[in-house]
Design an enzyme around this catalytic site. Sequence first.
Site, PDB file in Angstrom:
ATOM      1  CB  SER A  64      10.581  40.031  24.335  1.00 42.10           C
ATOM      2  OG  SER A  64      10.497  39.650  25.685  1.00 42.10           O
ATOM      3  CE  LYS A 102       5.187  33.669  21.415  1.00 39.02           C
ATOM      4  NZ  LYS A 102       5.822  33.060  22.570  1.00 39.02           N
ATOM      5  CE1 TYR A 106       6.174  35.814  28.803  1.00 41.06           C
ATOM      6  CE2 TYR A 106       8.231  37.047  28.748  1.00 41.06           C
ATOM      7  CZ  TYR A 106       7.503  35.906  28.477  1.00 41.06           C
ATOM      8  OH  TYR A 106       8.129  34.845  27.873  1.00 41.06           O
ATOM      9  CB  THR A 136       3.222  35.631  26.372  1.00 37.64           C
ATOM     10  OG1 THR A 136       3.838  36.166  25.197  1.00 37.64           O
ATOM     11  CG2 THR A 136       3.699  34.197  26.581  1.00 37.64           C
ATOM     12  CG  HIS A 194       7.093  30.117  25.623  1.00 33.02           C
ATOM     13  ND1 HIS A 194       6.254  31.039  26.201  1.00 33.02           N
ATOM     14  CD2 HIS A 194       8.326  30.670  25.723  1.00 33.02           C
ATOM     15  CE1 HIS A 194       6.955  32.078  26.624  1.00 33.02           C
ATOM     16  NE2 HIS A 194       8.210  31.883  26.338  1.00 33.02           N
TER      17      HIS A 194
HETATM   18  C1  FNR Z   1      11.512  32.761  23.636  1.00 32.86           C
HETATM   19  N1  FNR Z   1      10.129  32.914  23.592  1.00 32.86           N
HETATM   20  C2  FNR Z   1       9.538  33.997  24.191  1.00 32.86           C
HETATM   21  N2  FNR Z   1       8.188  34.193  24.075  1.00 32.86           N
HETATM   22  C3  FNR Z   1       7.593  35.279  24.608  1.00 32.86           C
HETATM   23  O1  FNR Z   1       6.367  35.423  24.495  1.00 32.86           O
HETATM   24  N3  FNR Z   1       8.349  36.223  25.254  1.00 32.86           N
HETATM   25  C4  FNR Z   1       9.696  36.103  25.409  1.00 32.86           C
HETATM   26  O2  FNR Z   1      10.345  36.971  25.982  1.00 32.86           O
HETATM   27  C5  FNR Z   1      10.321  34.940  24.887  1.00 32.86           C
HETATM   28  N4  FNR Z   1      11.662  34.747  25.025  1.00 32.86           N
HETATM   29  C6  FNR Z   1      12.284  33.688  24.384  1.00 32.86           C
HETATM   30  C7  FNR Z   1      13.666  33.552  24.440  1.00 32.86           C
HETATM   31  C8  FNR Z   1      14.287  32.539  23.727  1.00 32.86           C
HETATM   32  C9  FNR Z   1      15.782  32.418  23.773  1.00 32.86           C
HETATM   33  C10 FNR Z   1      13.530  31.639  22.936  1.00 32.86           C
HETATM   34  C11 FNR Z   1      14.190  30.547  22.114  1.00 32.86           C
HETATM   35  C12 FNR Z   1      12.161  31.748  22.912  1.00 32.86           C
HETATM   36  C13 FNR Z   1       9.311  31.985  22.770  1.00 32.86           C
HETATM   37  C14 FNR Z   1       9.278  32.440  21.315  1.00 32.86           C
HETATM   38  O3  FNR Z   1       8.535  33.632  21.185  1.00 32.86           O
HETATM   39  C15 FNR Z   1       8.626  31.391  20.405  1.00 32.86           C
HETATM   40  O4  FNR Z   1       7.365  31.025  20.906  1.00 32.86           O
HETATM   41  C16 FNR Z   1       9.498  30.151  20.237  1.00 32.86           C
HETATM   42  O5  FNR Z   1      10.854  30.475  20.173  1.00 32.86           O
HETATM   43  C17 FNR Z   1       9.107  29.403  18.972  1.00 32.86           C
HETATM   44  O6  FNR Z   1       9.807  28.212  18.866  1.00 32.86           O
HETATM   45  P1  FNR Z   1      11.138  28.010  17.990  1.00 32.86           P
HETATM   46  O7  FNR Z   1      10.948  28.724  16.678  1.00 32.86           O
HETATM   47  O8  FNR Z   1      12.273  28.568  18.789  1.00 32.86           O
HETATM   48  O9  FNR Z   1      11.190  26.527  17.865  1.00 32.86           O
END
Ligand code: FNR
Length: 374
Positions: A115, A247, A139, A165, A271
């Site tokens: 990330s 994404k 990002y 994203t 997300h």
């Molecule tokens: C995320 N997600 C996320 N996505 C992204 O593009 N950049 C990021 O920094 C983050 N940070 C993040 C932190 C936490 C704690 C979570 C739970 C999620 C979203 C992540 O990439 C993904 O899309 C989801 O977590 C998928 O869903 P599930 O598997 O958690 O249900």
Amino acid sequence: MSTALPVNDSKTIIFEKWEETAKNKLGKGAFDYVQSGSGGEETLQKNVQAFKEWDIIPRVLTNVETRDLTTSLFEKKLAVPFFLAPVGFQTVVHPEGELASARAASSLSVPYIASTVSSFSLEEIGEASVGSPRYFQLYWPNDDEVATSFVKRAEAAGYDAIVVTVDTTVLGWRERDLQNQYFPMQTGAGIANFVNDPVFQEKYNRDGLLDTNELINAIRKILLNQSITWEKLGWLKQQTRLPIILKGILHKDDAQLAIEHGIDGIIVSNHGGRQLDGVRSTLAALPSIVEVINGRISVLFDSGVRRGTDIIKALALGADAVLIGRPFVYGLVDGENGVREVLQNLVADLDTSLALTGKTSVKDIDCSIVERVY
Ligand code: FNR
């Protein structure tokens, strides 16, 4: 022949148990950050529910003695058809944060997505996962020079693709995070990529005098970009030779636009229910997007994947691979070993489920083995 039993001496197998362990081990601010969704958490629930709306209809007597979990994306072989999703601020879960999760992933050749708001720099995470496939999630900062610098650094550090994203022009209305004054942000856990960026430092901290709070404020101002449009993707493509993946696609017309703008892949994602609440579950969104894409570019998928059978269903509905978010983050409460345990179980579960579906390769899973429950 691979075994149908878990390949490790696991203590925790069940997703819900990991979640409970995380709840007991983490403070409220950290646990809420990981577990919660936005708004009334409608989408968070829908993502998981959606998998129950599809039945697997297995085939029998197909000789499943030899099985293959590998697949390939962008001409690179992957040991398994799932990635660790980009997750920011991981040191709020464990002091070794992304280094622990990247090491665990790489020890099993599971691909990793780092990330932008990681607690360690993309170079450090790259070193922790040398030899294993890894993508960098962008990002897109509201500063083109910083954006270019991130992409170039990812290239230099050996990342294989850039994941942009696109569902986060602003942070979702995450009520529990808001109530906790967005705990992870206050800790300074997600700033490593900025403080290690020469362009950011030169432009925003030339004298190196900013303290952590001031740095956090400077980063907040440029972290998210609300003005990017499809046209701007051409500019990003010129900055890198790496494949670009978007994404956060949920609408089939956006899938079509991705193709028209020369994008290499998309991730059907909401997300994990953390951005706009009330949106479609990703599994419900997947079939119409797959139809539009029609094999022209790669389609990845996330949100709600908890078990091997969820992976089978997403692949059956046309995903090339999936991403796992919360399951590995809960494992991270036990550091690298915890993440490894989660991943080993997921691999064993997927292998078991593949055999019982009557298939020998994840590449052969298609829509002939699923039907919508009415
Ligand atoms: C995320 N997600 C996320 N996505 C992204 O593009 N950049 C990021 O920094 C983050 N940070 C993040 C932190 C936490 C704690 C979570 C739970 C999620 C979203 C992540 O990439 C993904 O899309 C989801 O977590 C998928 O869903 P599930 O598997 O958690 O249900």
